[in-house]
Scaffold this active site. Structure first.
Site, PDB file in Angstrom:
ATOM      1  N   LYS A  28      -9.069  -2.993  18.203  1.00 36.73           N
ATOM      2  CA  LYS A  28      -9.728  -3.871  17.232  1.00 36.73           C
ATOM      3  C   LYS A  28     -10.130  -3.059  16.000  1.00 36.73           C
ATOM      4  O   LYS A  28     -11.307  -2.733  15.804  1.00 36.73           O
ATOM      5  CB  LYS A  28     -10.934  -4.573  17.879  1.00 36.73           C
ATOM      6  CG  LYS A  28     -11.409  -5.800  17.098  1.00 36.73           C
ATOM      7  CD  LYS A  28     -12.277  -6.670  17.962  1.00 36.73           C
ATOM      8  CE  LYS A  28     -12.913  -7.834  17.222  1.00 36.73           C
ATOM      9  NZ  LYS A  28     -11.986  -8.760  16.604  1.00 36.73           N
TER      10      LYS A  28
ATOM     11  N   ARG B 229     -14.858  -3.395  25.368  1.00 34.68           N
ATOM     12  CA  ARG B 229     -13.695  -3.358  24.464  1.00 34.68           C
ATOM     13  C   ARG B 229     -13.931  -2.378  23.320  1.00 34.68           C
ATOM     14  O   ARG B 229     -13.020  -1.661  22.917  1.00 34.68           O
ATOM     15  CB  ARG B 229     -13.387  -4.759  23.924  1.00 34.68           C
ATOM     16  CG  ARG B 229     -12.117  -4.765  23.079  1.00 34.68           C
ATOM     17  CD  ARG B 229     -11.715  -6.169  22.668  1.00 34.68           C
ATOM     18  NE  ARG B 229     -12.722  -6.784  21.834  1.00 34.68           N
ATOM     19  CZ  ARG B 229     -12.707  -8.065  21.464  1.00 34.68           C
ATOM     20  NH1 ARG B 229     -11.707  -8.849  21.862  1.00 34.68           N
ATOM     21  NH2 ARG B 229     -13.647  -8.559  20.709  1.00 34.68           N
TER      22      ARG B 229
HETATM   23  N1  PDD Z   1     -11.641 -11.877  15.771  1.00 32.96           N
HETATM   24  N2  PDD Z   1      -7.132 -11.941  18.074  1.00 32.96           N
HETATM   25  C1  PDD Z   1      -7.518 -11.400  16.912  1.00 32.96           C
HETATM   26  C2  PDD Z   1      -6.488 -10.826  16.016  1.00 32.96           C
HETATM   27  C3  PDD Z   1      -8.885 -11.385  16.553  1.00 32.96           C
HETATM   28  O1  PDD Z   1      -9.269 -10.834  15.386  1.00 32.96           O
HETATM   29  C4  PDD Z   1      -9.831 -11.984  17.419  1.00 32.96           C
HETATM   30  C5  PDD Z   1     -11.305 -12.000  17.112  1.00 32.96           C
HETATM   31  C6  PDD Z   1      -9.374 -12.543  18.634  1.00 32.96           C
HETATM   32  C7  PDD Z   1     -10.320 -13.172  19.632  1.00 32.96           C
HETATM   33  O2  PDD Z   1     -11.104 -12.207  20.281  1.00 32.96           O
HETATM   34  P1  PDD Z   1     -12.565 -12.547  20.821  1.00 32.96           P
HETATM   35  O3  PDD Z   1     -12.424 -13.693  21.750  1.00 32.96           O
HETATM   36  O4  PDD Z   1     -12.967 -11.290  21.518  1.00 32.96           O
HETATM   37  O5  PDD Z   1     -13.425 -12.873  19.635  1.00 32.96           O
HETATM   38  C8  PDD Z   1      -8.023 -12.505  18.921  1.00 32.96           C
HETATM   39  C9  PDD Z   1     -13.013 -11.813  15.343  1.00 32.96           C
HETATM   40  C10 PDD Z   1     -13.811 -13.009  15.747  1.00 32.96           C
HETATM   41  C11 PDD Z   1     -13.045 -11.560  13.846  1.00 32.96           C
HETATM   42  O6  PDD Z   1     -12.259 -10.727  13.418  1.00 32.96           O
HETATM   43  O7  PDD Z   1     -13.853 -12.149  13.137  1.00 32.96           O
END
Ligand code: PDD
Length: 285
Positions: free
Chosen positions: A145, A51
């Protein structure tokens, strides 16, 4: 002593310095990853790297590093057993503030750190989360991200002010995702509904393994957006993220979900998710 990584070096936290002309600071021209660490092992590292590389590609940021080796080194240097590794890459440092990008061969700024956090024994798994909904006013590329997290941060503070645990964001009354988690419901007919992967949500790494576990428990998964009303009427609701793993939601905008206690299927999905990442899908140190 806390050791962090900055541009190739492992240094004490106080020695890690970044230029005020860094594009990550001035334009949020940066992407990041948060990887959970359980028993000293990085969870689902390959998917996080995939990702990260996609996010970098979408923004044409040229950055290469041995992301796994950096993360492992931080876990070991800091003796981290349970918590997370944070990795950030910005487009690098400009000579002068300028919206336009510097030359493509500008070195990126890469840094990372490890942070302790209780993941497995989080008491919220027993109490469940209380959620409010708010309009999703973020930009239209939430699949990347980026470190543009101000709106998410504002929403977290709305949750604090309302005395609840978090916010689910909505576009046209359809839930996109949580401030920093993906959002799900299980309908009264036993169907797990998860927003489709598009530009409105982050493709969660936890989501991939969680959905696989849900399917192996016999749940039918439908990938589409659900409305606030559907969520309030659901049998169960939950979220997934690297920092909360799988976490039940027991209240949305003051409405109890199901009987107001963490759902049984959500509990099983959490358990099976944890078992799966702990034996098979995690990348060992
Ligand atoms: N955040 N959606 C958003 C907007 C996020 O910021 C995150 C993760 C997720 C979940 O993604 P994953 O399963 O890959 O962690 C969904 C991280 C944990 C953060 O910003 O701290």
């Amino acid at each position: 002593m806390r050791i962090v990584y900055l541009n190739g070096d492992y240094v004490p936290k106080s020695a890690a310095k970044i230029s005020v002309f860094d594009r990550g600071l001035l334009f949020s021209d940066a992407v990041y990853e948060v990887i959970s660490v359980i028993d000293g092992r990085l969870i689902d590292m390959e998917r996080h790297v995939a990702r990260l590389e996609r996010s970098l590609g979408e923004l044409s940021i040229n950055a290469f590093a041995d992301w796994l080796a950096v993360s492992q080194q931080l876990v070991s240097d800091n003796g981290l057993q349970e918590g997370l590794v944070y990795l950030q890459v910005s487009r690098g440092v400009m000579d002068e503030r300028d919206y336009r990008w510097p030359a493509p061969d500008t070195p990126p700024t890469i840094f990372a750190f490890a942070q302790e956090r209780v993941l497995i024994a989080n008491p919220m798994a027993d109490s469940g989360m209380r959620i409010i909904t708010r309009p999703d006013l973020r930009w239209q590329r939430c699949d990347i991200k980026t470190t543009q997290l101000l709106y998410a941060s504002l929403m977290k503070m709305e949750a604090v002010a309302a005395g609840v645990d978090d916010v689910w964001m909505t576009r046209d009354d359809l839930v996109t995702e949580g401030t920093s988690q993906n959002a799900y419901i299980i309908t009264r007919d036993g169907i797990l509904i998860s927003h489709q992967l598009d530009r409105a949500i982050l493709p969660g790494v936890t989501r991939i393994e969680m959905l696989a576990q849900a399917k192996s428990l016999g749940l039918t998964v439908e990938e589409r957006a659900f409305s606030i009303d559907e969520a309030k009427d659901a049998a169960e609701a939950f979220i997934s993220s690297s920092t909360l793993l799988v976490m039940p939601v027991v209240e949305i905008d003051g409405h109890r979900i199901g009987d107001g206690r963490p759902g049984e299927r959500t509990g099983k999905i959490r358990q099976n998710y944890l078992a799966a990442v702990q034996d098979g899908h995690s990348t060992k140190n």
